[in-house]
Design an enzyme around this catalytic site. Sequence first.
Site, PDB file in Angstrom:
ATOM      1  N   HIS A  57       3.301  -5.466  -1.859  1.00  0.00           N
ATOM      2  CA  HIS A  57       3.639  -4.057  -2.147  1.00  0.00           C
ATOM      3  C   HIS A  57       2.481  -3.146  -1.712  1.00  0.00           C
ATOM      4  O   HIS A  57       1.849  -2.471  -2.534  1.00  0.00           O
ATOM      5  CB  HIS A  57       3.918  -3.915  -3.644  1.00  0.00           C
ATOM      6  CG  HIS A  57       4.638  -2.677  -4.064  1.00  0.00           C
ATOM      7  ND1 HIS A  57       4.315  -1.418  -3.602  1.00  0.00           N
ATOM      8  CD2 HIS A  57       5.673  -2.502  -4.925  1.00  0.00           C
ATOM      9  CE1 HIS A  57       5.103  -0.531  -4.175  1.00  0.00           C
ATOM     10  NE2 HIS A  57       5.942  -1.158  -4.980  1.00  0.00           N
TER      11      HIS A  57
ATOM     12  N   GLU B  83       5.978  -2.224   2.802  1.00  0.00           N
ATOM     13  CA  GLU B  83       5.817  -3.520   2.140  1.00  0.00           C
ATOM     14  C   GLU B  83       6.559  -4.622   2.889  1.00  0.00           C
ATOM     15  O   GLU B  83       7.775  -4.540   3.075  1.00  0.00           O
ATOM     16  CB  GLU B  83       6.367  -3.429   0.712  1.00  0.00           C
ATOM     17  CG  GLU B  83       5.923  -2.171  -0.025  1.00  0.00           C
ATOM     18  CD  GLU B  83       6.765  -1.901  -1.260  1.00  0.00           C
ATOM     19  OE1 GLU B  83       7.303  -2.864  -1.846  1.00  0.00           O
ATOM     20  OE2 GLU B  83       6.884  -0.722  -1.645  1.00  0.00           O
TER      21      GLU B  83
END
Length: 338
Positions: free
Chosen positions: A191, A295
């Site tokens: 992330h 991500e």
Amino acid sequence: MKENLRQVRERGGEGEGGGKGVRMAGSGSERVAVELCKGINGLDKVVLRGPRGSSAEVYLYGGHVTSWRNDHGEELLFVSSKAIFKPPKAIRGGIPICFPQFGSHGSLEQHGFARNKFWSIDTDPPPFPTNSKSFIDLILKPSEEDMQKWPYSYEFRLRVALGPGGDLMLTSRVRNTNADGKPFTFAFAYHTYFSVSDISEVRVEGLETLDYLDNLQNKQRFTEQGDALTFESEVDKIYLSTPTKIAILDHEKKRTFVLRKDGIPDAVVWNPWDKKAKTMTDFGDDEYMHMLCVEAAAVEKPITLKPGEEWKGRLELSAVPSSYCSGQLDPQKVLQSS
């Protein structure tokens, strides 16, 4: 590296700032390549240093990269000024590890539990080629509490390495260690929060014409239009079957991030924008202007492992000067170069 980490633990070699470190070999340099020390609120962290000034920081809490600096000491990742470095809250920014769930796509807590657990230094990792002296191997295994929430046995190994040129490389390996023959299925994401000068001056190349799921529209499927992604409002999209290379161009800083990935098919693009930012207690009201999450993820088709099987997902990040053509950023030079 295994011997070096054992030396750190057994002999207690002192690095900078009273930490325990591994000196760089070969040049007589006093620069510490790998150092275990205390971070915010006394949490253990590992500092990686490259030979030319680059660095990275990895907290054992969450196996969480919180800093990546180039040779000039410029921070390339975004961490909120309001980030809470206190378990069980996940750290806001850097590179959280989402496992075994992404977002709210399941019955576990948001993004799973890996980012909320204390990882261990893996002093005896399997053989793994590297061209870097600056790396750390971490491992996560389920606790009894984890097994109640997610009843599977696994080993999650994470290597974080800083390349000689300052590139940041993360390699995740998840192995099913169930003794009862049970397979398991999981989702995954790095992330990554990139630091940008001004979100309105940023564009993303490599995701044009692809299908995506829009989390702001009940995960409906759409096809991306236009020749580049630019940003003027909240975005939360999961791009599907993405290329192995994506470029993030920061016009104001004349910098391009190049994201290379292997074994990870999807790419999530996220920025909360102003209204959502104001609802997040660990995020500044105006910080959305200076960050963008792109991500590497495996979300649409979760990964299934039978006992004994292993999955590997690799991410490499680099930051290069942007090319210009007629006053515009020329991403094709970045995307076409190896």
